[in-house]
Design a protein around this motif. Structure first.
Motif, PDB file in Angstrom:
ATOM      1  N   GLU A  80       0.828  -1.210   0.000  1.00 45.60           N
ATOM      2  CA  GLU A  80       0.000   0.000   0.000  1.00 45.60           C
ATOM      3  C   GLU A  80       0.857   1.253   0.000  1.00 45.60           C
ATOM      4  OE1 GLU A  80      -2.622  -0.257   3.320  1.00 45.60           O
ATOM      5  OE2 GLU A  80      -3.909  -1.765   2.373  1.00 45.60           O
ATOM      6  N   SER A  81       1.930   1.230   0.788  1.00 39.35           N
ATOM      7  CA  SER A  81       2.798   2.414   0.835  1.00 39.35           C
ATOM      8  C   SER A  81       3.512   2.613  -0.509  1.00 39.35           C
ATOM      9  CB  SER A  81       3.797   2.318   1.977  1.00 39.35           C
ATOM     10  OG  SER A  81       4.699   1.273   1.748  1.00 39.35           O
ATOM     11  N   GLY A 116       0.871   3.876  -2.956  1.00 44.64           N
ATOM     12  CA  GLY A 116       0.546   5.267  -2.635  1.00 44.64           C
ATOM     13  C   GLY A 116       1.640   6.216  -3.093  1.00 44.64           C
ATOM     14  N   ALA A 117       2.892   5.820  -2.973  1.00 44.45           N
ATOM     15  CA  ALA A 117       4.017   6.664  -3.408  1.00 44.45           C
ATOM     16  C   ALA A 117       4.060   6.762  -4.920  1.00 44.45           C
ATOM     17  CB  ALA A 117       5.328   6.123  -2.869  1.00 44.45           C
ATOM     18  N   SER A 118       3.789   5.665  -5.600  1.00 45.62           N
ATOM     19  CA  SER A 118       3.850   5.698  -7.068  1.00 45.62           C
ATOM     20  C   SER A 118       2.654   6.458  -7.639  1.00 45.62           C
ATOM     21  CB  SER A 118       3.904   4.284  -7.631  1.00 45.62           C
ATOM     22  OG  SER A 118       2.697   3.596  -7.370  1.00 45.62           O
ATOM     23  N   LEU A 119       1.528   6.423  -6.992  1.00 46.48           N
ATOM     24  CA  LEU A 119       0.371   7.188  -7.468  1.00 46.48           C
ATOM     25  C   LEU A 119       0.584   8.681  -7.276  1.00 46.48           C
ATOM     26  CD1 LEU A 119      -2.685   5.048  -6.283  1.00 46.48           C
ATOM     27  CD2 LEU A 119      -1.827   5.326  -8.598  1.00 46.48           C
ATOM     28  N   GLN A 120       1.217   9.061  -6.194  1.00 46.64           N
ATOM     29  CA  GLN A 120       1.468  10.486  -5.991  1.00 46.64           C
ATOM     30  C   GLN A 120       2.508  11.011  -6.968  1.00 46.64           C
ATOM     31  OE1 GLN A 120       2.631  10.912  -1.914  1.00 46.64           O
ATOM     32  NE2 GLN A 120       0.549  10.599  -1.130  1.00 46.64           N
ATOM     33  N   GLY A 121       3.423  10.166  -7.377  1.00 48.48           N
ATOM     34  CA  GLY A 121       4.470  10.575  -8.313  1.00 48.48           C
ATOM     35  C   GLY A 121       3.935  10.706  -9.742  1.00 48.48           C
ATOM     36  N   THR A 122       2.873  10.078 -10.120  1.00 43.80           N
ATOM     37  CA  THR A 122       2.361  10.130 -11.489  1.00 43.80           C
ATOM     38  C   THR A 122       1.298  11.179 -11.693  1.00 43.80           C
ATOM     39  OG1 THR A 122       0.717   8.417 -10.969  1.00 43.80           O
ATOM     40  CG2 THR A 122       2.841   7.686 -11.896  1.00 43.80           C
ATOM     41  N   ARG A 123       0.825  11.808 -10.654  1.00 44.86           N
ATOM     42  CA  ARG A 123      -0.201  12.852 -10.801  1.00 44.86           C
ATOM     43  C   ARG A 123       0.438  14.145 -11.296  1.00 44.86           C
ATOM     44  NH1 ARG A 123      -3.840  12.215  -5.429  1.00 44.86           N
ATOM     45  NH2 ARG A 123      -4.792  10.249  -5.994  1.00 44.86           N
ATOM     46  N   ALA A 155       1.048  18.051 -11.483  1.00 44.95           N
ATOM     47  CA  ALA A 155       1.036  19.058 -10.451  1.00 44.95           C
ATOM     48  C   ALA A 155       0.253  20.281 -10.819  1.00 44.95           C
ATOM     49  CB  ALA A 155       2.451  19.481 -10.122  1.00 44.95           C
TER      50      ALA A 155
END
Length: 135
Positions: A122-123, A126-133, A135
């Protein structure tokens, strides 16, 4: 009464092992009594067979004593058989509880590892999803 199933079973195993030791102690006590009775019977047989006049005059009393000792020996033999069976039962119970406790501990360890892996996954997600959004 908090604690995991494995901890509770481990406590039960310790209690059951103590009951097993108590049964073994009782069995050893019966065996010691049986040995003492056997020694007394041997001494009486030697006294009855003796040519000493004191023993000859007491032969009837010796025979009565030997009968009582024989009855006690038979009683102890029955008690010993029952106690041996009880020791076996208590040992079997303790072994089964130990197997259940180890299986429960393995299950809890496996569950903890699975939860740890899920948390890590999950962590990472969650880190990879935040990196692909964007800005």
């Amino acid at each position: 009464m908090s604690g995991s199933r494995a901890q509770k079973l481990a406590r039960l195993v310790r209690v059951q092992r103590q009951i097993e030791r108590m049964s073994e102690t009782e069995l050893s006590h019966i065996v010691r009594e049986q040995a003492a009775l056997d020694a007394s019977q041997d001494a009486l047989v030697q006294a009855i067979g003796s040519f000493d006049p004191v023993h000859a005059s007491m032969s009837h009393q010796y025979a009565l004593r030997f009968q009582r000792l024989s009855a006690q020996t038979q009683q102890l033999a029955g008690m010993k058989a029952v106690q041996e069976k009880r020791v076996l039962i208590e040992k079997t119970r303790a072994d089964r509880l130990a197997e259940q406790a180890s299986a429960a501990a393995e299950g809890e360890d496996r569950l903890a590892q699975d939860e740890g892996l899920l948390d890590l996954l999950e962590s990472m997600l969650g880190a990879s999803l935040q990196g692909t959004r964007p800005a």
